[in-house]
Scaffold this motif. Structure first.
Motif, PDB file in Angstrom:
ATOM      1  N   ARG A  23       0.816  -1.204   0.000  1.00  0.00           N
ATOM      2  CA  ARG A  23       0.000   0.000   0.000  1.00  0.00           C
ATOM      3  C   ARG A  23       0.856   1.263   0.000  1.00  0.00           C
ATOM      4  N   ARG A  24       2.113   1.145   0.410  1.00  0.00           N
ATOM      5  CA  ARG A  24       3.058   2.242   0.307  1.00  0.00           C
ATOM      6  C   ARG A  24       3.700   2.251  -1.078  1.00  0.00           C
ATOM      7  N   LYS A  25       4.141   3.416  -1.516  1.00  0.00           N
ATOM      8  CA  LYS A  25       4.848   3.506  -2.790  1.00  0.00           C
ATOM      9  C   LYS A  25       6.320   3.144  -2.644  1.00  0.00           C
ATOM     10  N   ASP A  26       6.837   3.207  -1.412  1.00  0.00           N
ATOM     11  CA  ASP A  26       8.258   2.977  -1.177  1.00  0.00           C
ATOM     12  C   ASP A  26       8.506   1.514  -0.837  1.00  0.00           C
ATOM     13  N   ALA A  27       9.059   0.750  -1.773  1.00  0.00           N
ATOM     14  CA  ALA A  27       9.365  -0.660  -1.526  1.00  0.00           C
ATOM     15  C   ALA A  27      10.576  -0.825  -0.624  1.00  0.00           C
ATOM     16  N   GLY A  28      11.379   0.233  -0.478  1.00  0.00           N
ATOM     17  CA  GLY A  28      12.595   0.116   0.312  1.00  0.00           C
ATOM     18  C   GLY A  28      12.344  -0.212   1.770  1.00  0.00           C
ATOM     19  N   ARG A  29      11.206   0.201   2.283  1.00  0.00           N
ATOM     20  CA  ARG A  29      10.915  -0.041   3.695  1.00  0.00           C
ATOM     21  C   ARG A  29      10.829  -1.530   4.019  1.00  0.00           C
ATOM     22  N   ILE A  30      10.393  -2.333   3.060  1.00  0.00           N
ATOM     23  CA  ILE A  30      10.234  -3.755   3.367  1.00  0.00           C
ATOM     24  C   ILE A  30      11.562  -4.481   3.390  1.00  0.00           C
ATOM     25  N   ALA A  31      12.632  -3.841   2.886  1.00  0.00           N
ATOM     26  CA  ALA A  31      13.939  -4.490   2.917  1.00  0.00           C
ATOM     27  C   ALA A  31      14.429  -4.663   4.341  1.00  0.00           C
ATOM     28  N   GLY A  32      13.952  -3.806   5.252  1.00  0.00           N
ATOM     29  CA  GLY A  32      14.371  -3.911   6.630  1.00  0.00           C
ATOM     30  C   GLY A  32      15.845  -3.596   6.801  1.00  0.00           C
ATOM     31  N   GLY A  33      16.431  -4.119   7.872  1.00  0.00           N
ATOM     32  CA  GLY A  33      17.829  -3.823   8.160  1.00  0.00           C
ATOM     33  C   GLY A  33      18.805  -4.788   7.555  1.00  0.00           C
ATOM     34  N   GLY A  34      18.297  -5.871   6.917  1.00  0.00           N
ATOM     35  CA  GLY A  34      19.201  -6.842   6.319  1.00  0.00           C
ATOM     36  C   GLY A  34      20.207  -7.363   7.324  1.00  0.00           C
ATOM     37  N   LEU A  86      14.042 -11.723   6.174  1.00  0.00           N
ATOM     38  CA  LEU A  86      12.692 -11.791   5.619  1.00  0.00           C
ATOM     39  C   LEU A  86      12.534 -10.850   4.422  1.00  0.00           C
ATOM     40  N   GLY A  87      12.798  -9.568   4.667  1.00  0.00           N
ATOM     41  CA  GLY A  87      12.630  -8.595   3.598  1.00  0.00           C
ATOM     42  C   GLY A  87      13.597  -8.819   2.461  1.00  0.00           C
ATOM     43  N   SER A  88      14.849  -9.145   2.791  1.00  0.00           N
ATOM     44  CA  SER A  88      15.855  -9.363   1.757  1.00  0.00           C
ATOM     45  C   SER A  88      15.467 -10.514   0.841  1.00  0.00           C
ATOM     46  N   ASN A  89      15.000 -11.609   1.422  1.00  0.00           N
ATOM     47  CA  ASN A  89      14.621 -12.776   0.616  1.00  0.00           C
ATOM     48  C   ASN A  89      13.380 -12.495  -0.221  1.00  0.00           C
ATOM     49  N   ALA A  90      12.431 -11.750   0.364  1.00  0.00           N
ATOM     50  CA  ALA A  90      11.215 -11.444  -0.383  1.00  0.00           C
ATOM     51  C   ALA A  90      11.528 -10.549  -1.582  1.00  0.00           C
ATOM     52  N   LEU A  91      12.360  -9.539  -1.385  1.00  0.00           N
ATOM     53  CA  LEU A  91      12.704  -8.653  -2.482  1.00  0.00           C
ATOM     54  C   LEU A  91      13.551  -9.356  -3.538  1.00  0.00           C
ATOM     55  N   ALA A  92      14.372 -10.311  -3.114  1.00  0.00           N
ATOM     56  CA  ALA A  92      15.149 -11.086  -4.086  1.00  0.00           C
ATOM     57  C   ALA A  92      14.223 -11.869  -5.003  1.00  0.00           C
ATOM     58  N   ALA A  93      13.121 -12.375  -4.440  1.00  0.00           N
ATOM     59  CA  ALA A  93      12.154 -13.113  -5.266  1.00  0.00           C
ATOM     60  C   ALA A  93      11.453 -12.197  -6.246  1.00  0.00           C
ATOM     61  N   VAL A  94      11.246 -10.944  -5.844  1.00  0.00           N
ATOM     62  CA  VAL A  94      10.669  -9.970  -6.770  1.00  0.00           C
ATOM     63  C   VAL A  94      11.654  -9.685  -7.901  1.00  0.00           C
ATOM     64  N   ALA A  95      12.923  -9.500  -7.533  1.00  0.00           N
ATOM     65  CA  ALA A  95      13.937  -9.153  -8.522  1.00  0.00           C
ATOM     66  C   ALA A  95      14.127 -10.237  -9.573  1.00  0.00           C
ATOM     67  N   ASP A  96      13.974 -11.503  -9.176  1.00  0.00           N
ATOM     68  CA  ASP A  96      14.171 -12.567 -10.164  1.00  0.00           C
ATOM     69  C   ASP A  96      12.871 -13.005 -10.836  1.00  0.00           C
ATOM     70  N   GLY A  97      11.797 -12.248 -10.597  1.00  0.00           N
ATOM     71  CA  GLY A  97      10.563 -12.468 -11.334  1.00  0.00           C
ATOM     72  C   GLY A  97       9.636 -13.518 -10.778  1.00  0.00           C
ATOM     73  N   ARG A  98       9.950 -14.082  -9.628  1.00  0.00           N
ATOM     74  CA  ARG A  98       9.066 -15.103  -9.061  1.00  0.00           C
ATOM     75  C   ARG A  98       7.854 -14.495  -8.362  1.00  0.00           C
TER      76      ARG A  98
END
Length: 442
Positions: free
Chosen positions: A237-248, A259-271
């Motif tokens: 619902r936010r426009k900023d996807a960076g917030r979900i990356a968390g602190g890594g 959590l956030g790092s793995n989820a965004l990696a799945a977005v990056a590879d198209g899954r």
């Protein structure tokens, strides 16, 4: 006046309060609406916590379990909800010093002052603060009961009160019908386990940007490994996807940072297909009754698409109706106790650090003896850890025992998230440039 202290809820924090009361020798009674303790945890028993066992065991509970010869898992072990129950919460609730005070199938419907509503202040002979609290509850047969209590520790949590999908805090038109049809779930359904057949090889929309939503997305990815036709849409619902990356790697809890790092990696590879700034405006059952037609906005553009299943993981909120006839104040933003709210408000809260807090922040000036603790004390703030609740109830019970020095000697060190809300780290849209949208434009 009765000496009994009422504990509402037999989840992790309610049982921790019971352990503190038992060690202090104070009379108490626990009211649990389910037929067993830790019922909310049982709903997410498949989820592995990102906090290790050492942070999830209350010190007073550990002491009682050690005395009873119960061996707990290693402090570094990352438990699932199931192991948290089996290895810790169920043995704790079964201890005689707690079990004999535990009333199951007890649905608390209201807490009041004896003979008074919210407006009434009592009289000179019996002013409001001198009157006992009254616990109004219903048993499994529907019979209603009323018990007096000198104090109340409200540890009912927020799990049974999920936030709806609407960006305005309201349900999206059609959301209720979708839930009734079994096509919309809230919280963290077991998509890769118990509920696998319901989600396998289907197009699933997950709404939410917190840890619960990330957990569902990652579980759906595991499901897709064996059900390859599963398609995952993740709506922020936010426009900023960076917030979900968390602190890594900067997160004090590595599993939380991942959590956030793995989820965004799945977005990056198209899954996973990511929707930024998404707002659902209407949900309708498709003609076959087996799928949902979603109307909404993604940023400034209208969008319309069909999914087979939908998971709304947009957070939780406190149910304040239980204490409507008490004179309680709540922060206007996060609905937490006013003194606690500035410490946890996600609009102000920086770097994941929560200052130690206890009875001084949780007491209700107009209703002495009432304390909210655990997840409910955080209102709509999303950063609660069980260790926070354990220190809260330790402080509260010390106050109820007359040990005021111990009550105010609050000590709490929580692993920081590695993220500062004052300067969020921004990440460019991680979707591949060629990635398509989630459906045809309306």
């Amino acid at each position: 006046m009765t000496d009994t202290i009422a504990v509402l809820g037999a989840g992790p924090v309610g049982l921790a309060a019971a352990a503190e009361l038992a060690l202090r020798g104070l009379p108490f009674r626990i009211y649990e609406r389910a037929g067993h303790s830790a019922a909310s945890v049982a709903d997410w028993r498949h989820v592995r916590l990102f906090s290790p066992m050492g942070l999830n065991v209350a010190p007073a509970a550990r002491h009682l379990l050690d005395q009873a010869g119960v061996v707990l898992p290693d402090d570094e072990f990352l438990p699932t909800g199931a192991s948290l129950i089996d290895d810790y919460l169920a043995p704790l609730a079964a201890l005689p010093v707690i079990a004999r005070h535990l009333t199951l199938d007890a649905t608390v419907e209201a807490v009041t002052r004896a003979g008074l509503d919210r407006v009434s202040g009592g009289d000179a002979a019996a002013p409001r603060a001198s009157r006992p609290f009254m616990i109004h509850w219903r048993d499994a047969t529907g019979t209603r009961h009323t018990d007096p209590a000198r104090a109340v520790i409200d540890a009912t949590g927020c799990w049974g009160n999920p936030a709806p999908a609407g960006v305005d805090g309201l349900p999206v038109p059609g959301e209720g019908a979708a839930r009734a049809a079994g096509l919309l779930a809230t919280g963290i359904p077991d998509v890769a386990g118990r509920d696998r057949d319901h989600y396998a090889d289907r197009r699933v929309l997950v709404i939410g940007g917190g840890h619960s939503a990330m957990t569902v997305v990652l579980d759906l990815l595991r499901l897709a490994d064996t059900a390859p036709r599963t398609r995952i849409l993740w709506a922020l619902r936010r426009k900023d996807a960076g917030r979900i990356a968390g602190g890594g790697t900067a997160d004090g809890l590595p599993a939380r940072g991942a959590l956030g790092s793995n989820a965004l990696a799945a977005v990056a590879d198209g899954r996973v297909t990511l929707l930024h700034g998404f707002a659902a405006t209407a949900i309708a059952l498709a003609g076959d009754g087996a799928s949902l037609l979603i109307n909404g906005q993604e940023g400034d553009a209208a969008t319309r698409f069909t999914v087979d299943r939908m998971v709304v993981a947009t957070g939780l909120r406190p149910d304040l109706s239980l204490t409507r006839e008490l004179r309680l104040s709540h922060d206007p933003v996060v609905e937490a106790p006013p003194a606690l709210a500035p410490l946890i408000d996600p609009n102000l809260h920086s770097c994941g650090s929560v200052p130690p807090h206890g009875v001084a922040e949780l007491h209700a000036p107009a209703e002495p003896g009432y304390y909210v603790a655990g997840g409910k004390s955080y209102g709509r703030a999303p950063t609660f850890l069980m260790a926070t609740g354990y220190e809260q109830v330790r402080s509260v019970v010390a106050e109820l025992a007359g040990d005021h020095a111990a009550a105010r000697d609050v000590r709490l060190v929580l692993p920081e998230t590695g993220v500062c809300s004052a300067a969020p780290r921004r990440i460019a849209d991680p979707r591949p440039a060629a990635a398509g949208c989630c459906g045809s434009a309306a």
